[in-house]
Write a protein that holds these residues in place. Structure first.
Motif, PDB file in Angstrom:
ATOM      1  N   UNK A 217       0.835  -1.208   0.000  1.00 39.56           N
ATOM      2  CA  UNK A 217       0.000   0.000   0.000  1.00 39.56           C
ATOM      3  C   UNK A 217       0.866   1.253   0.000  1.00 39.56           C
ATOM      4  N   UNK A 218       1.968   1.213   0.756  1.00 39.72           N
ATOM      5  CA  UNK A 218       2.887   2.356   0.765  1.00 39.72           C
ATOM      6  C   UNK A 218       3.558   2.493  -0.589  1.00 39.72           C
ATOM      7  N   UNK A 219       3.931   1.356  -1.167  1.00 43.43           N
ATOM      8  CA  UNK A 219       4.558   1.385  -2.494  1.00 43.43           C
ATOM      9  C   UNK A 219       3.628   2.048  -3.508  1.00 43.43           C
ATOM     10  N   UNK A 220       2.349   1.694  -3.473  1.00 43.68           N
ATOM     11  CA  UNK A 220       1.390   2.301  -4.384  1.00 43.68           C
ATOM     12  C   UNK A 220       1.179   3.776  -4.103  1.00 43.68           C
ATOM     13  N   UNK A 221       1.135   4.141  -2.815  1.00 42.68           N
ATOM     14  CA  UNK A 221       0.956   5.542  -2.434  1.00 42.68           C
ATOM     15  C   UNK A 221       2.092   6.409  -2.955  1.00 42.68           C
ATOM     16  N   UNK A 222       3.323   5.924  -2.840  1.00 44.53           N
ATOM     17  CA  UNK A 222       4.493   6.698  -3.226  1.00 44.53           C
ATOM     18  C   UNK A 222       4.574   6.910  -4.744  1.00 44.53           C
ATOM     19  N   UNK A 223       3.862   6.088  -5.511  1.00 43.38           N
ATOM     20  CA  UNK A 223       3.885   6.232  -6.967  1.00 43.38           C
ATOM     21  C   UNK A 223       3.073   7.431  -7.439  1.00 43.38           C
ATOM     22  N   UNK A 224       2.086   7.830  -6.634  1.00 45.57           N
ATOM     23  CA  UNK A 224       1.173   8.890  -7.074  1.00 45.57           C
ATOM     24  C   UNK A 224       1.106  10.099  -6.148  1.00 45.57           C
ATOM     25  N   UNK A 225       1.711   9.994  -4.967  1.00 40.90           N
ATOM     26  CA  UNK A 225       1.584  11.062  -3.978  1.00 40.90           C
ATOM     27  C   UNK A 225       2.945  11.359  -3.363  1.00 40.90           C
ATOM     28  N   UNK A 226       3.248  12.624  -3.152  1.00 41.19           N
ATOM     29  CA  UNK A 226       4.512  13.020  -2.552  1.00 41.19           C
ATOM     30  C   UNK A 226       4.430  12.835  -1.029  1.00 41.19           C
TER      31      UNK A 226
END
Length: 358
Positions: A217-226
């Motif tokens: 979930x963190x990996x996905x978050x970091x792809x689209x959000x700073x």
């Protein structure tokens, strides 16, 4: 005279009949007891496996172990269920809903000591094995001015689902920094997926992701959000380690592909996960489960990354729960094997020394 003879013969026949019935009844009772025990031991045990949310690590681990455990002649069906994780899993084992589960050590410690939500009802649970560390990962939006746990004051924070191990850990981390829920502007009881959505939409400033590394979930978050990680260090970390026996320091290294490939490392703390069973579980069943799990970890079939993050030879070491007697019996066979191997090595070295000396 004639009647006496007839009476004696009748009495003798009756005695023989009674004796025969008594012997037969004893044999039948013995056979029934033996048969009953045999039937009980032959009956396979069905397991309902308590895990966690479908986006975390617990659920896929349960799915992976389902097939491993069902290969046992002692196990029938293994039903893997998604739950609210640690607290709910222990409650489910206490009321018989689950027969095996994954939990965090902090919640298990509270449960067996009757602390917090388990006050007045100590859980009778044992460890089947120690697992990988659950790392306290606090992620905050860039520009939120959150660089420490203390900076969460007045912020909107996702703390995990109600009753989850994530929430239990979040409360302790906040407390160690001198904070409580009332000090936050918003407390969101969201799971990983919802926390990501809310952070992406700007509805949360930060969230706790207490799990293995990496957390998808963190990996996905970091792809689209700073976003950035918040360190758990200084007095906050010291307080946690001093007060609770299950916390350990943990560093997420920089420039490591399977750990977010960060520019700089993160200093935080971790709590070990446990595979638990009821203390009442049959010893032979627990022993077989422990052995199958150990053998699986040593195979090439392990597909869940979290199960590759710990040493299987230390599964029974430094745990906050007692090891189930059945599992302990299996681990003792490993210790004995290691001792015998060491003895053989010593003997070989001695013989080699004798040969050199000659």
């Amino acid at each position: 005279m004639k009647y006496s003879t007839i009476w004696a013969a009748g009495a003798l026949a009756l005695a023989m009949t009674l004796a025969g019935c008594g012997q037969s009844g004893s044999d039948d009772q013995s056979q029934a007891s033996s048969g009953s025990g045999g039937d009980q031991s032959a009956q396979p045990t069905n397991l309902i496996f308590g895990t966690g949310g479908t986006s975390g690590s617990y659920y896929p681990i349960g799915g992976a172990l389902k097939g491993v455990f069902e290969k046992s002649d002692q196990i029938g069906n293994v039903q893997v269920v998604s739950t609210g994780a640690s607290v709910q899993n222990i409650n489910n084992i206490m009321d018989g809903t689950n027969q095996i589960a994954i939990v965090m050590s902090d919640v298990a410690y509270d449960a067996v000591h009757g602390n917090k939500q388990f006050e007045g009802r100590k859980a009778k649970i044992d460890a089947l094995a120690g697992l990988y560390p659950n790392v306290v990962q606090i992620v905050a939006l860039n520009g939120s001015k959150i660089d420490s746990v203390a900076d969460l004051k007045g912020k909107r924070v996702g703390v995990g689902k109600v009753g989850s191990g994530v929430e239990a850990s979040a409360k302790k981390v906040l407390e160690a920094a001198g904070l409580k829920y009332g000090d936050l502007s918003k407390v969101s009881h969201t799971g990983y997926a919802d926390s990501v959505t809310d952070m992406s939409n700007g509805n949360l400033d930060a969230a706790f992701f207490t799990s293995g590394v990496p957390n998808s979930s963190i990996t996905g978050l970091r792809q689209n959000t700073q976003v950035h990680f918040v360190n758990v260090t200084g007095e906050t970390a010291n307080t946690l380690l001093d007060k609770y026996p299950y916390y350990e320091r943990y560093d997420i290294p920089a420039h490591k592909d399977n750990a977010y490939d960060l520019d700089s490392g993160v200093h935080t703390v971790s709590i070990r996960n446990l595979l638990i069973v009821p203390a009442s579980m049959d010893k032979a069943v627990a022993q077989d489960l422990a052995q199958r799990f150990y053998d699986y970890l040593g195979s090439d079939s392990v597909s869940v990354a979290a199960l590759k993050q710990f040493d299987r030879n230390k599964m029974n070491q430094n745990l906050v729960l007692p090891v189930h007697p059945g599992a302990k019996a299996f681990y003792q066979t490993l210790d004995q094997g290691a001792s015998q191997g060491q003895s053989s090595d010593d003997k070989a070295d001695a013989e080699a020394g004798d040969s050199d000396a000659s």
